[in-house]
Design an enzyme around this catalytic site. Sequence first.
Site, PDB file in Angstrom:
ATOM      1  N   ASN A 208       0.786  -1.260  -0.006  1.00 52.72           N
ATOM      2  CA  ASN A 208       0.023   0.152   0.072  1.00 52.72           C
ATOM      3  C   ASN A 208       1.173   1.208   0.010  1.00 52.72           C
ATOM      4  O   ASN A 208       2.114   0.971   0.161  1.00 52.72           O
ATOM      5  CB  ASN A 208      -0.994   0.133   1.113  1.00 52.72           C
ATOM      6  CG  ASN A 208      -0.109  -0.154   2.553  1.00 52.72           C
ATOM      7  OD1 ASN A 208       0.530   0.501   2.744  1.00 52.72           O
ATOM      8  ND2 ASN A 208      -0.320  -1.327   3.053  1.00 52.72           N
ATOM      9  N   PHE A 335      -3.892   2.598  14.835  1.00 48.69           N
ATOM     10  CA  PHE A 335      -4.221   3.767  14.233  1.00 48.69           C
ATOM     11  C   PHE A 335      -5.365   3.206  13.490  1.00 48.69           C
ATOM     12  O   PHE A 335      -5.624   2.097  13.241  1.00 48.69           O
ATOM     13  CB  PHE A 335      -2.933   4.180  13.160  1.00 48.69           C
ATOM     14  CG  PHE A 335      -2.239   4.925  13.659  1.00 48.69           C
ATOM     15  CD1 PHE A 335      -1.426   5.002  14.597  1.00 48.69           C
ATOM     16  CD2 PHE A 335      -2.126   6.389  13.079  1.00 48.69           C
ATOM     17  CE1 PHE A 335      -0.445   6.043  15.106  1.00 48.69           C
ATOM     18  CE2 PHE A 335      -1.413   7.550  13.457  1.00 48.69           C
ATOM     19  CZ  PHE A 335      -0.747   7.250  14.319  1.00 48.69           C
TER      20      PHE A 335
HETATM   21  O1  PMT Z   1       3.217   5.945   6.570  1.00 51.03           O
HETATM   22  P1  PMT Z   1       2.533   7.266   6.114  1.00 51.03           P
HETATM   23  O2  PMT Z   1       2.714   7.253   4.666  1.00 51.03           O
HETATM   24  O3  PMT Z   1       3.359   8.254   6.795  1.00 51.03           O
HETATM   25  O4  PMT Z   1       1.255   7.342   6.320  1.00 51.03           O
HETATM   26  C1  PMT Z   1       0.638   6.997   7.891  1.00 51.03           C
HETATM   27  C2  PMT Z   1      -0.546   5.985   7.940  1.00 51.03           C
HETATM   28  C3  PMT Z   1      -1.904   6.653   6.917  1.00 51.03           C
HETATM   29  C4  PMT Z   1      -0.253   4.665   7.201  1.00 51.03           C
HETATM   30  C5  PMT Z   1      -0.926   6.034   9.372  1.00 51.03           C
HETATM   31  O5  PMT Z   1      -1.270   7.243   9.849  1.00 51.03           O
HETATM   32  C6  PMT Z   1      -2.100   4.903   9.764  1.00 51.03           C
HETATM   33  O6  PMT Z   1      -3.080   5.302   9.458  1.00 51.03           O
HETATM   34  N1  PMT Z   1      -1.745   3.820   9.806  1.00 51.03           N
HETATM   35  C7  PMT Z   1      -2.812   2.573   9.978  1.00 51.03           C
HETATM   36  C8  PMT Z   1      -3.154   2.137   8.809  1.00 51.03           C
HETATM   37  C9  PMT Z   1      -4.154   0.912   8.884  1.00 51.03           C
HETATM   38  O7  PMT Z   1      -3.713  -0.334   8.610  1.00 51.03           O
HETATM   39  O8  PMT Z   1      -5.316   0.992   9.376  1.00 51.03           O
HETATM   40  P2  PMT Z   1      -6.468  -0.070   9.657  1.00 51.03           P
HETATM   41  O9  PMT Z   1      -7.632   0.899  10.132  1.00 51.03           O
HETATM   42  O10 PMT Z   1      -6.719  -0.836   8.404  1.00 51.03           O
HETATM   43  O11 PMT Z   1      -6.039  -0.687  10.931  1.00 51.03           O
HETATM   44  C10 PMT Z   1      -6.435  -0.297  12.216  1.00 51.03           C
HETATM   45  C11 PMT Z   1      -5.101  -0.808  13.003  1.00 51.03           C
HETATM   46  O12 PMT Z   1      -4.909  -2.202  12.932  1.00 51.03           O
HETATM   47  C12 PMT Z   1      -3.710  -0.334  12.719  1.00 51.03           C
HETATM   48  O13 PMT Z   1      -3.180   0.298  14.065  1.00 51.03           O
HETATM   49  C13 PMT Z   1      -3.106  -1.344  12.155  1.00 51.03           C
HETATM   50  O14 PMT Z   1      -1.665  -1.314  12.493  1.00 51.03           O
HETATM   51  C14 PMT Z   1      -3.536  -2.649  12.520  1.00 51.03           C
HETATM   52  N2  PMT Z   1      -3.670  -3.797  11.893  1.00 51.03           N
HETATM   53  C15 PMT Z   1      -4.193  -3.775  10.945  1.00 51.03           C
HETATM   54  C16 PMT Z   1      -4.372  -4.916  10.056  1.00 51.03           C
HETATM   55  C17 PMT Z   1      -3.527  -6.242  10.602  1.00 51.03           C
HETATM   56  N3  PMT Z   1      -3.919  -7.122   9.850  1.00 51.03           N
HETATM   57  N4  PMT Z   1      -3.002  -5.989  11.703  1.00 51.03           N
HETATM   58  C18 PMT Z   1      -2.863  -5.001  12.345  1.00 51.03           C
HETATM   59  O15 PMT Z   1      -2.382  -4.911  13.476  1.00 51.03           O
END
Ligand code: PMT
Length: 407
Positions: A208, A335
């Site tokens: 991504n 996040f």
């Molecule tokens: O890296 P940059 O270009 O600076 O951009 C920053 C960002 C937009 C990536 C960052 O600010 C951000 O939003 N990161 C989280 C991205 C994400 O995966 O969001 P999500 O809503 O899909 O997931 C929620 C949380 O679960 C996140 O903390 C993620 O790390 C975690 N996760 C998600 C999927 C997974 N299989 N395992 C996880 O731990």
Amino acid sequence: MLNGKNILIGITGGIAAYKICELIRMFKRNNANVRVVCTPNALNFVTKLTLQNLSQNEVGVEEFNIEQFKPEHISYADEADIMIIAPATANTIGKIANGICDNLLTSIACAFTKPMIIAPAMNCGMWDNQFVQENLEKLSSAGYYVLEPDEGFLACGYNGKGRLCELQKIFDKTVNILNGEKFLSGKKIVITAGGTIEEIDSVRYISNYSSGKMGIALADEAYKAGAEVILISTVNAEKPYGVIKVKSAEDMKFAVENEYDTADCIIMAAAVADYRAKNIANHKMKKADNVENITVELVKNPDILQSLCKRKNSVLCGSAVSDTVKEKAPVIVGFCAESENLIENAKVKIAKKGCDYLIANDISRKDIGFSSDYNEVSILRKDGAIKHLDRMSKNDIAKSILKEIYG
Ligand code: PMT
């Protein structure tokens, strides 16, 4: 780091006295003015001439100096910004804790009103002695900084606790005290950054647009605020703190879980792929003239954040959980990347994942989020409180998030 600071080192009669030569050099390399006082017994282990050459100052041993009009111990105490007693023997610790002044070092210690670090080193049996422990407890509760010794092979032939702690620890503590304790001193913060890379074959992958900037900004700011930082990142980063390079969600999960027991806080800023290819071809998949469509079957990746929260919450929900266990459990921060209904979706996500904080950002905007140097976020707390942070640099956002958690 220590420009113009006056550091007074008191050396007592233990074998680790020889190590203090290197500590003096570390302070001198950082432009501190170093003075040394020794107990007469310390000179059995290290010479006055060596200490004098390294510190570039006269070394004090005698308490009564006919040449000085001001009592020697008062001059030393007045001049220094900090006093470090290393190695501190059980004997000297006992004297300081009980106000005994029977040599130059203990007299200075008694008159000293500024911060004092005590780094004990002794045989493990002496360390375990009830009265030694009581004396140390007395000093700690009076505000002295006691740096516990390490465990290991001791010069007396025993294996156990009693080795002088690492010199770097004494050095870092001194810097922290003299430059003002930072708000994350003593905390270990683990931060993930970047988009995970899920291979399809030997040359292709699913990923991504995460650049890692948000996670790295958090790691930089946590480090500046005095934390021990471990950055678990899919992007390369040359940093003065620990960096663990990972690729896939599974690698990241392994690395994060490895740090869990020692972390005070885990922040999942990485964009972890929700799915990965079920089978990874170990060669480049060939294009065939007669094949118009191919299907790559995807399987669900582990949800790292959710399993961290499960681990924490299952411990906290146990029947007889002590306060120490509760305090040791890391703060877990996720996040939340959404392109619509940011706050509503974030509320659902924090409840589902079970984390302490969730930082919601809108990834549909071009001026923040993925790859940008800026972000605008809402911080959701598990008690339902929400705080909005207007658009600012990712470093300023990172500072505000850390302040919100620990400020
Ligand atoms: O890296 P940059 O270009 O600076 O951009 C920053 C960002 C937009 C990536 C960052 O600010 C951000 O939003 N990161 C989280 C991205 C994400 O995966 O969001 P999500 O809503 O899909 O997931 C929620 C949380 O679960 C996140 O903390 C993620 O790390 C975690 N996760 C998600 C999927 C997974 N299989 N395992 C996880 O731990």
